[in-house]
Design an enzyme around this catalytic site. Structure first.
Site, PDB file in Angstrom:
ATOM      1  N   HIS A 187      69.112  86.246 -32.949  1.00  0.00           N
ATOM      2  CA  HIS A 187      68.316  87.720 -32.676  1.00  0.00           C
ATOM      3  C   HIS A 187      69.685  88.635 -32.957  1.00  0.00           C
ATOM      4  O   HIS A 187      69.409  89.766 -33.707  1.00  0.00           O
ATOM      5  CB  HIS A 187      67.607  87.954 -31.649  1.00  0.00           C
ATOM      6  N   SER A 243      74.279  89.334 -25.197  1.00  0.00           N
ATOM      7  CA  SER A 243      73.562  88.303 -26.224  1.00  0.00           C
ATOM      8  C   SER A 243      74.639  87.644 -27.099  1.00  0.00           C
ATOM      9  O   SER A 243      75.299  88.428 -27.573  1.00  0.00           O
ATOM     10  CB  SER A 243      72.437  88.862 -26.839  1.00  0.00           C
ATOM     11  N   ASP A 277      68.162  80.119 -29.972  1.00  0.00           N
ATOM     12  CA  ASP A 277      68.627  81.613 -30.290  1.00  0.00           C
ATOM     13  C   ASP A 277      69.916  81.693 -30.793  1.00  0.00           C
ATOM     14  O   ASP A 277      71.073  82.030 -30.285  1.00  0.00           O
ATOM     15  CB  ASP A 277      68.234  82.597 -29.276  1.00  0.00           C
TER      16      ASP A 277
HETATM   17  N1  ARG Z   1      65.518  90.138 -24.375  1.00  0.00           N
HETATM   18  C1  ARG Z   1      66.457  89.920 -25.511  1.00  0.00           C
HETATM   19  C2  ARG Z   1      67.620  91.069 -25.373  1.00  0.00           C
HETATM   20  O1  ARG Z   1      67.299  92.043 -24.868  1.00  0.00           O
HETATM   21  C3  ARG Z   1      66.180  89.279 -26.839  1.00  0.00           C
HETATM   22  C4  ARG Z   1      65.588  90.140 -27.513  1.00  0.00           C
HETATM   23  C5  ARG Z   1      65.342  89.780 -29.004  1.00  0.00           C
HETATM   24  N2  ARG Z   1      64.140  88.835 -29.051  1.00  0.00           N
HETATM   25  C6  ARG Z   1      62.853  89.301 -29.202  1.00  0.00           C
HETATM   26  N3  ARG Z   1      61.785  88.585 -29.371  1.00  0.00           N
HETATM   27  N4  ARG Z   1      62.519  90.762 -29.560  1.00  0.00           N
HETATM   28  O2  ARG Z   1      67.991  91.520 -26.529  1.00  0.00           O
HETATM   29  N1  ASP Z   2      68.857  89.976 -24.805  1.00  0.00           N
HETATM   30  C1  ASP Z   2      70.051  90.914 -24.457  1.00  0.00           C
HETATM   31  C2  ASP Z   2      71.025  91.046 -25.772  1.00  0.00           C
HETATM   32  O1  ASP Z   2      70.586  91.059 -26.871  1.00  0.00           O
HETATM   33  C3  ASP Z   2      70.754  90.285 -23.212  1.00  0.00           C
HETATM   34  C4  ASP Z   2      70.239  90.863 -22.004  1.00  0.00           C
HETATM   35  O2  ASP Z   2      69.756  91.942 -21.961  1.00  0.00           O
HETATM   36  O3  ASP Z   2      70.334  90.008 -20.996  1.00  0.00           O
HETATM   37  O4  ASP Z   2      71.940  91.722 -25.429  1.00  0.00           O
END
Ligand code: ARG
Ligand code: ASP
Length: 716
Positions: free
Chosen positions: A86, A651, A221
């Protein structure tokens, strides 16, 4: 956590056991002072110098700020870097076409020549950091506030100019603890960063937005990039003559596997936390800010989802927008729940009560900090309606709809056109074409029209009347609003690609002037102007007063807790978080294990659901149990949870074991712990990590890119 009936035994045990989940994102240069002993007790076998050193190669030389908001780490002597899928998403998307759909099919450069440059992407490594509080604050004593700010700015500029050594480095001075401390950061910036490999989205984004922020998780990921440098190994602009960067340090990879309670260290660039906020702020976030923003995005996401389900083209067009909108939307919901469960407002009030008691014990302190708590009370009460207006404006007018976005783009150009030099005007001209391509490629009029109609109605209904301009009120009071919106879209140039392109080619002041008759342009400008005159000034001034009060408050807390370990809020600078491999109890009666395996991928497998459609090649590998050296006893691990305190920006961060080897790549947090940006709960805050063995398995067996693994150093 131990159950209540064995609480006593549990208590004694806990007292004997080393500490588990750890709050905090620590400054790497200060580890010796507060943390290293505890880290060692938890199993860490290296020293603070191994993590950060200016005298020898250390881990910090292998950890990069990737792009503007992620982390990545070096894993070979040839500049190979791993981060999340991502985090590489934009780059992968930019290289994807219908013929070469790397998002869907994955991408593996077979030779270095096939690695793909990314003009927009850069990575930076921290060369050094230093406490410069004394230098920044030099000369401000007994100065009025205004001149103090001027002096601070001047001092900061000087420090930055010196540290950047005529452009060799990029330097920044950043406040910690709301400006009670300042640190200088000196970076080396590499701008030739090439895409090397990425799994198909059905692996790299497996579970999609459905599983996002959730455990148990099965997302692969990750993606690979390579940093290129000049022939003398210096940062350089893209050139085909550049060569793979030879880093001072890269991570060895351990595929030995993980056990519960194993020490874990996350080293990366966490973006933002707000752990010191007072109770009023927390209450406002829980009861107003988060719910408002959730409500607006609920509507928008519902409309997008319905259209994306109906039409594959719309699905592709809106995939990225949907993911971004949904990501924060989902997090806020977890955050509210978590804060409620923690009784966060009461918890904050309790610490404020302690602070008050501490003040009462000493007249001098009371004089210094006594105004702080009453000030918060007053300031947040004033801020509440303005925060609401600000949230609505930013969620609806600034980022809610496509058509306002493109109108905003032209509005800025229009407002500043006459102040641009003709060279700048030329530059803008040539950038508009690609902007419009980008815009219309990801635009579906009927979808946007529905979003616009719904959001604009919320804006009219929910905002205080004084925050709405008169012309907008009149417009919205007209009957049959659906017709009205359809008419607006029919008439507006921003919904008409051909006309907009025509306007953009050979743009000049006269052409720009015609925009002021456009219905969308008129609404947008009116909302903007009204916001800028009725909300923004007071909002900003209150925010400034709150920041100043926070500075005094945190100074007081630091004095009160003298000698105790305190960590400054995350601010996108390099931090260390340490914890352990561990699962958790998400709710009464349930326990979550600390790892997942490929069995779970197969259990979720469902070709009818986009997010759970496992690639056939992966099914085949599963049926043959062809896991190579990445599996053990017929089992292939996919993800695990640990108790490191992380946030957005972490991330892609390396998850490192007790010996300094890479065991995983951080990518998310669990649902029950998403309030950790405001308040940490050692029982439930867990970061979610991609097990490095799964990444290597996918690279090798699914991607057929074993040659990448050959350049890594693997400990079996
Ligand atoms: N929750 C994670 C972060 O805050 C991954 C986000 C990307 N993935 C998604 N399905 N939107 O960035
Ligand atoms: N998914 C988040 C990021 O993209 C990491 C988190 O918020 O724990 O940095």
């Amino acid at each position: 956590m131990l159950r209540k009936n064995i609480l006593l035994v549990g208590f004694i045990l806990i007292a004997l056991l080393p500490a588990f989940a750890k709050e905090g994102m620590w400054i790497p240069t200060l580890l010796n002072k507060y943390n290293i002993e505890e880290m060692k007790q938890m199993g860490f076998r290296l020293s603070a110098e191994d993590i950060y050193s200016v005298n020898k190669a250390s881990m910090k030389d292998a950890v990069a700020l990737f792009g503007t908001g992620c982390t990545g780490e070096l894993i070979s002597g040839d500049g190979l870097l791993i981060t999340n899928h991502h985090c590489g998403f934009d780059a992968i998307q930019n290289h994807s076409t219908l013929e070469h759909d790397y998002l869907t099919n994955g991408f593996w450069a077979k030779t270095r020549q096939e690695e793909l440059p990314n003009p927009e992407l850069s990575v930076r490594f921290l060369n050094r950091m230093e406490d410069v509080t004394t230098q920044v604050l030099a000369g401000i004593e007994n100065q009025p506030k205004d001149s103090a700010t001027v002096i601070i700015n001047r001092n900061t500029k000087k420090l930055i100019a010196n540290a950047s050594e005529k452009g060799r480095y990029e330097a920044a001075v950043q406040p910690l603890f709301y400006g009670n401390q300042y640190f200088l950061y000196v970076y080396e910036v590499f701008s030739d960063v090439r895409l090397v490999g990425a799994p198909p989205s059905s692996v790299g984004k497996f579970g999609g937005d459905t599983d996002n922020w959730m455990w148990p998780r099965h997302t692969g990921d990750f993606s690979y990039f390579r940093i290129y440098a000049s022939r003398d190994n210096q940062p350089a602009k893209y050139s085909p003559d550049n060569v793979p960067y030879k880093p001072k340090k890269f991570f060895k990879i351990s595929i030995k596997g993980i056990q519960p309670n194993d020490f874990t260290l996350v080293f990366g660039y966490p973006g933002r936390t707000q752990e010191y906020l007072p109770s009023q702020a927390i209450q406002q976030i829980m009861e107003q800010g988060d719910p408002d923003k959730i409500k607006i995005r609920d509507i928008k996401l519902g409309i997008l989802a319905a259209d994306m389900d109906k039409d594959l083209k719309v699905r592709i067009q809106y995939a990225s927008k949907y993911a971004n909108t949904s990501n924060a939307w989902k997090k806020w919901q977890g955050e509210v729940k978590g804060l409620r469960r923690l009784n966060a407002v009461e918890a904050k009030q309790k610490s404020e009560y302690e602070f008050k008691n501490w003040l009462e014990a000493n007249a001098d302190r009371k004089k210094r900090y006594g105004e702080v708590l009453p000030a918060f009370e007053k300031l947040y009460a004033q801020l509440a309606p303005l925060t609401k207006a600000n949230d609505y404006y930013s969620e609806i007018v600034l980022r809610g709809t496509d058509i306002f976005n493109i109108a905003a783009f032209f509005e800025v150009i229009d407002a500043r056109w006459s102040s641009f030099s003709s060279a700048d005007q030329q530059k803008i001209q040539s950038s508009i074409r690609s902007k419009l391509d980008e815009y219309f490629n990801e635009y579906n009029q009927s979808t946007d029209e529905k979003v616009f109609a719904a959001l604009i109605r919320m804006y009219a209904n929910d905002m205080r009347p004084e925050f709405l301009p008169e012309d907008f009120k009149i417009l919205m009071s007209k009957t049959s609003k659906e017709d009205l919106i359809a008419k607006i879209y029919r008439k507006s140039i921003f919904a008409n690609r051909a006309k907009l392109e025509q306007l953009a080619s050979g743009l000049n002041a006269k052409k720009l002037k015609t925009l002021s008759q456009d219905p969308i342009f008129k609404i947008f400008r009116s909302l903007k102007k009204h916001f800028e005159s009725t909300v923004e000034p007071t909002f900003n001034s209150l925010q400034k007063q709150i920041d100043a009060t926070m500075k005094t408050y945190t100074a007081g807390i630091m004095e009160m807790k003298q000698g105790l370990a305190l960590w400054p809020d995350a601010n996108k600078t390099l931090r260390v978080a340490y914890g352990k491999v561990e699962g958790y109890e998400p709710m009464d009666g349930a326990t979550y294990d600390y790892y997942t395996t490929i069995e779970g991928i197969m259990q979720k497998d469902n070709p009818a659901i986009y997010d759970y459609n496992v690639p056939q090649a992966l099914r085949d590998l599963y049926h043959k149990k062809d896991y190579g050296r990445y599996g053990k006893n017929g089992q292939l691990n996919v993800c695990f949870t640990a108790s490191n305190h992380t946030t957005g920006g972490n991330s892609g961060s390396p998850v490192i074991d007790a010996n300094g080897n890479l065991i995983g790549v951080n990518f998310d947090r669990c649902w029950e712990g998403t309030m950790s940006d405001l308040m940490f709960d050692p029982d439930r805050c867990r970061n979610i990590v991609l097990d490095i063995r799964y990444a290597l398995f996918i690279t090798d067996k699914l991607g057929g890119a074993g040659y990448l693994i050959d350049e890594m150093k693997i400990e079996e």
